[in-house]
Scaffold this motif. Structure first.
Motif, mmCIF file in Angstrom:
data_model
loop_
_atom_site.group_PDB
_atom_site.id
_atom_site.type_symbol
_atom_site.label_atom_id
_atom_site.label_comp_id
_atom_site.label_asym_id
_atom_site.label_seq_id
_atom_site.Cartn_x
_atom_site.Cartn_y
_atom_site.Cartn_z
ATOM 1 N N LYS A 45 0.811 -1.221 0.000
ATOM 2 C CA LYS A 45 0.000 0.000 0.000
ATOM 3 C C LYS A 45 0.851 1.280 0.000
ATOM 4 O O LYS A 45 0.321 2.364 -0.173
ATOM 5 N N SER A 132 -7.888 -0.468 3.858
ATOM 6 C CA SER A 132 -8.542 -0.357 2.556
ATOM 7 C C SER A 132 -7.577 -0.760 1.435
ATOM 8 O O SER A 132 -6.377 -0.468 1.494
ATOM 9 N N ASN A 134 -6.275 0.026 -1.361
ATOM 10 C CA ASN A 134 -5.882 1.058 -2.322
ATOM 11 C C ASN A 134 -4.463 1.491 -1.972
ATOM 12 O O ASN A 134 -4.016 1.304 -0.840
ATOM 13 N N HIS A 218 -5.691 12.060 1.363
ATOM 14 C CA HIS A 218 -6.463 10.836 1.248
ATOM 15 C C HIS A 218 -7.431 10.866 0.088
ATOM 16 O O HIS A 218 -7.852 11.936 -0.329
HETATM 17 MG MG MG Z 1 -7.836 3.760 3.905
#
Ligand code: MG
Ligand code: AMP
Length: 326
Positions: A45, A132, A134, A218
């Motif tokens: 990530k 998450s 991503n 973000h």
């Molecule tokens: Mg996240």
């Protein structure tokens, strides 16, 4: 690469990393106590190591293995919202959870996700860390194709369809007797207050960051996002807006949903931000003219964070309060 629930469990037990669906967003999962696999998540990530991971468990009973006794309010919240989009940060016996998962803190964030395939994997494998799926700083993944966009087709994914909620869980923490929201998410402050029967603070008043992840940029597409209120004419512009509104002579308009349907907006939010990248959009204007209460506040915060980059500080000043935890 799409895999079955059984294949996912086997891979996790063997120390691999797989992507799993939840009702909020897709997660990149590893066994919580396998340090090598957890390290791999941070590396895949490109996540800063001071940003701790949420431990996903199958039910409230499993929490008692980490935290005991549980106070009455924690129990009430867990009973009201689990399985579901609420993450609770709790003090734990630090010998039970690797430091890497906690980013060295003495607390751990826990959640029971509401997705049958992933609950089955957790029942077979045990607790999973699952940030998450991503690349850090990019829009979250709400479909298997998004996971592939960020990590390539070789990363194994359990296909659970599109996420029913579409934004992350709300993260809360108890500070002495007061509950505070450390990260806004699908559950609104009002819904939590209704269960606790007392006010919940949105952010730390002194601007201190509670949740390390909130200090980073973000959810951002490559395009520069600006507020539609800056524009006098939408001609030739790319607009992100609402179905019932008319934006004249645009180059292209992406519709989140109806402005009266915050849940629908959440479902399409990251998909649209990702579409901008896919279609090489350089600049887009977002219609920020919507209510700012309940779930809308989370949507607003996500859009602010998505539009916050060095080139564009313009959207940031619109509502100061919402930005105070960045
Ligand atoms: Mg996240
Ligand atoms: P994600 O990486 O998208 O799953 O988001 C997890 C969020 O929870 C991040 O903002 C983390 O900083 C936050 N978080 C996880 N564990 C803790 C903890 N022990 N204390 C404070 N925040 C936490």
């Amino acid at each position: 690469m799409i895999i079955t629930v059984e294949e996912a469990s086997k891979a996790l037990l063997e120390g691999e990393v797989v992507a799993l669906p939840t009702e909020t967003v897709y997660g990149l999962a590893a066994k919580f106590d396998n340090e090598k696999a957890v390290r791999e998540i941070f590396s895949l990530k490109k996540r800063p190591q001071d940003n701790p991971l949420i431990v996903h468990i199958a039910n409230l009973e499993e929490l008692k293995r980490f935290v005991f006794p549980l106070d009455q309010e924690t129990l009430s919240l867990a009973k009201a919202f689990w399985p579901g989009p609420l993450t609770i940060i709790l003090k734990v016996d630090t010998t039970l959870v690797p430091s890497l998962v906690r980013a060295g803190l003495k607390t751990v964030a826990f959640r029971v996700p509401n997705h049958e395939q992933t609950l089955e994997v957790i029942r077979q494998v045990g607790p999973l860390v699952m940030p998450s799926a991503n690349l850090s700083g990019r829009p979250s993944s709400t479909a298997p194709s998004h996971v592939e966009q960020d990590f390539g087709s070789h990363v194994p994914v359990v296909d659970g369809g599109c996420c029913s909620k579409g934004v992350e869980s709300t993260v809360i923490v108890k500070d002495k007797d007061n509950w505070k929201i450390a990260r806004q998410g699908f559950l609104s402050k009002e819904q939590i207050e209704e269960v606790l029967q007392k006010p919940v603070e949105s952010f730390e008043r002194d601007g201190k960051v509670i949740s390390p992840g909130t200090k980073y940029k973000h959810y951002a597409p490559k395009a520069t996002l600006r507020s539609l209120s800056e524009l006098s004419d939408t001609r030739g512009k790319v607009i992100l807006g609402f179905r019932e509104r008319v934006y004249k002579n645009t180059k292209k308009t992406y519709f989140f949903s109806s402005v009266n349907d915050p849940e629908g907006i959440c479902q399409s939010l990251y998909n649209i931000l990702r579409q901008l990248d896919h279609e090489h959009v350089k600049e887009a204007y977002v219609d920020m003219d919507f209510p700012k209460n309940g779930l809308y506040q989370t949507i607003y915060e996500r859009l602010l964070k998505a539009s916050h980059n060095e080139k564009n500080q313009n959207v940031k000043h619109l509502v100061k309060g919402v930005e105070s935890n960045v």
